[in-house]
Design an enzyme around this catalytic site. Sequence first.
Site, short mmCIF file in Angstrom:
data_model
loop_
_atom_site.label_atom_id
_atom_site.label_comp_id
_atom_site.label_asym_id
_atom_site.label_seq_id
_atom_site.Cartn_x
_atom_site.Cartn_y
_atom_site.Cartn_z
N SER A 153 0.85 -1.20 0.00
CA SER A 153 0.00 0.00 0.00
C SER A 153 0.88 1.25 0.00
CB SER A 153 -0.86 0.00 1.27
OG SER A 153 -1.48 1.25 1.46
N TYR A 166 -1.95 -0.44 10.63
CA TYR A 166 -1.98 -0.69 9.18
C TYR A 166 -0.69 -0.22 8.51
CZ TYR A 166 -3.78 -1.05 4.41
OH TYR A 166 -3.95 -1.39 3.09
N1 LIG Z 1 -8.81 -1.13 -1.10
C1 LIG Z 1 -7.80 -0.28 -0.98
O1 LIG Z 1 -7.96 0.95 -1.06
C2 LIG Z 1 -6.40 -0.81 -0.78
C3 LIG Z 1 -5.34 0.08 -0.95
C4 LIG Z 1 -4.03 -0.38 -0.77
C5 LIG Z 1 -3.80 -1.69 -0.44
N2 LIG Z 1 -4.85 -2.55 -0.27
C6 LIG Z 1 -4.55 -3.93 0.10
O2 LIG Z 1 -5.13 -4.80 -0.83
C7 LIG Z 1 -5.41 -6.06 -0.21
C8 LIG Z 1 -6.84 -6.46 -0.52
O3 LIG Z 1 -7.69 -5.49 0.04
P1 LIG Z 1 -9.18 -5.23 -0.50
O4 LIG Z 1 -9.34 -3.78 -0.58
O5 LIG Z 1 -9.45 -6.07 -1.68
O6 LIG Z 1 -10.01 -5.72 0.78
P2 LIG Z 1 -11.20 -6.76 0.97
O7 LIG Z 1 -12.21 -6.63 -0.13
O8 LIG Z 1 -11.63 -6.61 2.37
O9 LIG Z 1 -10.49 -8.18 0.76
C9 LIG Z 1 -9.59 -8.70 1.71
C10 LIG Z 1 -9.34 -10.17 1.36
O10 LIG Z 1 -8.40 -10.70 2.32
C11 LIG Z 1 -8.91 -11.93 2.81
N3 LIG Z 1 -8.44 -12.18 4.16
C12 LIG Z 1 -8.51 -11.37 5.24
N4 LIG Z 1 -8.02 -11.99 6.32
C13 LIG Z 1 -7.61 -13.22 5.91
C14 LIG Z 1 -7.01 -14.33 6.56
N5 LIG Z 1 -6.72 -14.31 7.87
N6 LIG Z 1 -6.72 -15.44 5.82
C15 LIG Z 1 -7.02 -15.48 4.50
N7 LIG Z 1 -7.57 -14.46 3.82
C16 LIG Z 1 -7.87 -13.34 4.53
C17 LIG Z 1 -10.44 -11.77 2.78
O11 LIG Z 1 -11.06 -13.05 2.65
P3 LIG Z 1 -11.81 -13.84 3.83
O12 LIG Z 1 -12.44 -12.82 4.73
O13 LIG Z 1 -12.78 -14.69 3.07
O14 LIG Z 1 -10.74 -14.63 4.49
C18 LIG Z 1 -10.60 -11.01 1.47
O15 LIG Z 1 -10.65 -11.91 0.38
C19 LIG Z 1 -5.13 -5.85 1.28
O16 LIG Z 1 -3.87 -6.39 1.59
C20 LIG Z 1 -5.14 -4.35 1.43
O17 LIG Z 1 -4.34 -3.92 2.51
C21 LIG Z 1 -6.15 -2.14 -0.43
#
Ligand SMILES: NC(=O)c1ccc[n+]([C@@H]2O[C@H](COP(=O)([O-])OP(=O)(O)OC[C@H]3O[C@@H](n4cnc5c(N)ncnc54)[C@H](OP(=O)(O)O)[C@@H]3O)[C@@H](O)[C@H]2O)c1
Length: 267
Positions: A153, A166
């Site tokens: 990120s 975070y």
């Molecule tokens: N959205 C943004 O603005 C943004 C920006 C920068 C970086 N990111 C990064 O991108 C990544 C994905 O984020 P997102 O925005 O797509 O969020 P999201 O829609 O909440 O998805 C998060 C994913 O991680 C999985 N997860 C969480 N805890 C887990 C665990 N203990 N074991 C296995 N899987 C787990 C969840 O699946 P389950 O709950 O089914 O396990 C879900 O599939 C993250 O690392 C986040 O920090 C996001």
Amino acid sequence: MTNGKWKMTDGMNFWTNKVVMITGASSGIGKGLALELARRGAKRGLVARRQNLLDEIVNSVRLRGVKAFAIAADVRDADAMKGAAERIQAELGPIDILIANAGIGTSHHISQLDPIHAANVISINVLGAANSVAAVVSQMVERGKGQLVAISSLAAYRGLPLSAAYCASKAAMSAYFESVRLDLRGTGVGVTIIHPGFIKTPLTAGREAHMPFLMELDDAVQKIVSAIEKGKRSVAFPWQLATVVRAGLWMPAFMYDWLAAHNSFRE
Ligand SMILES: NC(=O)c1ccc[n+]([C@@H]2O[C@H](COP(=O)([O-])OP(=O)(O)OC[C@H]3O[C@@H](n4cnc5c(N)ncnc54)[C@H](OP(=O)(O)O)[C@@H]3O)[C@@H](O)[C@H]2O)c1
């Protein structure tokens, strides 16, 4: 793969028949990548805790005849991640690309940040990614090819208000993968670290704070896919926010504190 970059084969795109393991594939960026890579012909091993959501994704792309396999596993469980990687290899073949994407966000003032919650963020975002790498790296090194991708990120670059756990987790994740890249020099295994800004996913949904240059999921997915194809070592986007964040790296603490305090992206 030569010098960290895959060779294209005539008539095939980069992704055709590549085996890709995606963690956090049940939602948001991971789901977006799973669907886009299906369209591009990759075989995908999808990992997350919610099996029902993974099954829906697998079934939706199975109709198009592209192979995918879903495994419910928690990235915090090193043995479960090893088992997941072994099952993906048994079903789809050796893993060419790992996308360590699973992660959780958090927004707490430090006076309300329970250490157990902070430990959970670090455990999923950092140790979960380390477990994912450990599950695949030996076989990649043995084969002399592969690519490890971290979804970090822009929050990795410096601290932000209401985001201690975070920011710490993403800074650790980026440093971890950078060190991995150095260890893997000359093995044929490349490392790509992605630093996105704000993307429309369930993680950011419902936030009231202003999120500058908020990106559509599809646009972010295309940027991630392109960075992997090009074998980039590190990318940051959108460029406008990445430029501000990079400028912050050179600011003295008093100047950075003023700027960050006046631009909180969390409510
Ligand atoms: N959205 C943004 O603005 C943004 C920006 C920068 C970086 N990111 C990064 O991108 C990544 C994905 O984020 P997102 O925005 O797509 O969020 P999201 O829609 O909440 O998805 C998060 C994913 O991680 C999985 N997860 C969480 N805890 C887990 C665990 N203990 N074991 C296995 N899987 C787990 C969840 O699946 P389950 O709950 O089914 O396990 C879900 O599939 C993250 O690392 C986040 O920090 C996001």
